[in-house]
Design an enzyme around this catalytic site. Structure first.
Site, PDB file in Angstrom:
ATOM      1  N   GLY A 195       0.804  -1.222   0.000  1.00 47.81           N
ATOM      2  CA  GLY A 195       0.000   0.000   0.000  1.00 47.81           C
ATOM      3  C   GLY A 195       0.833   1.267   0.000  1.00 47.81           C
ATOM      4  O   GLY A 195       0.322   2.354   0.299  1.00 47.81           O
ATOM      5  N   SER A 196       2.103   1.146  -0.341  1.00 41.99           N
ATOM      6  CA  SER A 196       3.053   2.261  -0.234  1.00 41.99           C
ATOM      7  C   SER A 196       2.584   3.581  -0.867  1.00 41.99           C
ATOM      8  O   SER A 196       2.303   3.640  -2.064  1.00 41.99           O
ATOM      9  CB  SER A 196       4.374   1.843  -0.894  1.00 41.99           C
ATOM     10  OG  SER A 196       5.238   2.948  -1.032  1.00 41.99           O
TER      11      SER A 196
END
Ligand code: PLP
Length: 366
Positions: free
Chosen positions: A84-85
């Site tokens: 989910g960076s």
């Protein structure tokens, strides 16, 4: 012109930089939230508004890192992070805006609603997405670079480091401190006594620490660790500080050199909970209190934990009368329209689980 370059024109000549964001970001008082938590002079720095499409703290770093990629004639960039960076997403969005292809090599992480949204938005931004197992990222970087070099393109993609936190990327937050200094001078905010900021790959906090000293602000940075101590230790922090300082001094000998000893740094590790991207009760409570009081949306991985530390400190008598600044590093631009028509089936299969499995119990935003 960047405030840092106004003060040090030689740095402006030597450091690659491309404009991507909207600066200065606003700074303002949080009257209602401040009253709720018992701090009379509480302010917020709105880096959530740093970009038109996608804000947050990564753009300040990318202005240098993608500037460097362009200067080197790169056609594509490769970066790393967890699934989910925010960093990988920001890189994809702004690389594409500059005509660069982007590749994101992503590792597993605890599930939350933002993971799926960020993945879809990366896909919308034409990023090539890979999900890898938990092998050291430095190893993946070199390996991947070699493979591509040999087999596919004939030239290597430019590597954008994890979280954008190389000395070059960190300069983005050295500049941010000079930006804050201008806002203090103009009377938009009193000089903060303490600045609360999340500590991940550390470029944000370290850049601020160095920049505040160089800009002659006495504000103390309070770094709230949201990753393992292995990634963000005092030793690694002072190391990045010194490397960034040396980098700037090597380009402009009039840039001052500072000593930062390990005893000067107080990393706050007590708000991490189970680990990176595992939400905590204090963190999600802090997120909802901010939403209710000010209508500002935070999240559970970084900013909620940081704000929880600030709320905890507000109980301390000696801090109530201080000027506190919460540095908002999260994006607040809404990109739901862009991803509304997308289906996760279009992503590589190994990412489907973030859409098909449940999110962690404390995530109410899924
Ligand atoms: C990446 C990130 C951080 C951490 O910044 P570092 O420079 O990596 O320490 C903080 N907040 C948000 C929302 C982020 O995405």
């Amino acid at each position: 012109m960047l405030p840092l370059f106004e003060k040090y024109p030689l740095l402006g000549e030597k450091i690659p930089h491309v404009e991507l964001g909207q600066f200065p970001t606003p700074v303002h008082k949080l009257d209602q939230f401040g009253e709720d938590v018992g701090v009379g002079r509480l302010y917020i720095k709105r880096d959530d508004l740093s970009g038109r499409v996608y804000g947050g703290n990564k753009i300040r770093k990318l202005e240098f890192l993608l500037g460097d990629a362009l200067q080197n004639g790169a056609k594509e960039v490769v970066t790393f992070g967890c699934a989910g960076s925010n960093h990988a997403l920001a890189t994809s969005i702004y690389a594409r805006q500059l005509g660069l292809r982007s590749i994101s090599i992503l590792r597993p992480q605890p599930n939350a609603g933002y993971v799926g949204r960020n993945l879809l938005m990366s896909h919308y931004s034409d990023a090539e997405l890979h999900h890898v197992r938990n092998i050291p990222l430095a190893y993946v970087a070199t390996f991947y670079q070699r493979v591509r070099h040999r087999l596919r393109t004939g030239h290597s993609p430019r590597v954008v480091p994890l979280g954008g936190s190389s000395p070059l990327g960190t300069v983005g937050y050295v500049n941010a401190a000079f930006e804050l200094k201008d806002q203090v001078t103009k009377g938009e905010v009193p000089e903060p006594d303490r600045i609360y900021v999340a500590l991940g790959t550390m470029g944000t906090a370290v850049g601020l620490m160095l920049g505040l000293k160089a800009a002659h602000l006495k504000s103390e940075v309070v770094p709230i660790r949201v990753v393992s101590e292995q990634l963000a230790s005092v030793r690694r922090l002072t190391d990045l500080f010194q490397k960034t300082n040396s980098f700037l001094c090597s380009l402009d000998s009039s840039f001052p050199r500072f000593e930062l000893s390990e005893s000067d740094v107080d990393i706050r590790g007590g708000f991490l909970g189970q680990g990176y991207a595992y939400f905590t009760k204090e963190g999600t409570d802090a997120v909802s209190r901010m939403k209710t009081a000010e209508g500002i949306k935070l999240e559970g991985t970084y900013t909620g934990k940081t704000l929880a530390a600030l709320i905890d400190d507000a109980q301390r008598r000696d801090l109530r009368d201080k000027v506190l600044l919460f540095w908002n590093t999260y994006n607040s631009r809404d990109f739901s329209d862009a991803i509304a028509g997308l289906d996760h089936q279009q992503l590589p299969r190994s990412f489907h689980r973030y859409f098909e499995e449940g999110v962690q119990p404390l995530d109410t935003d899924a």
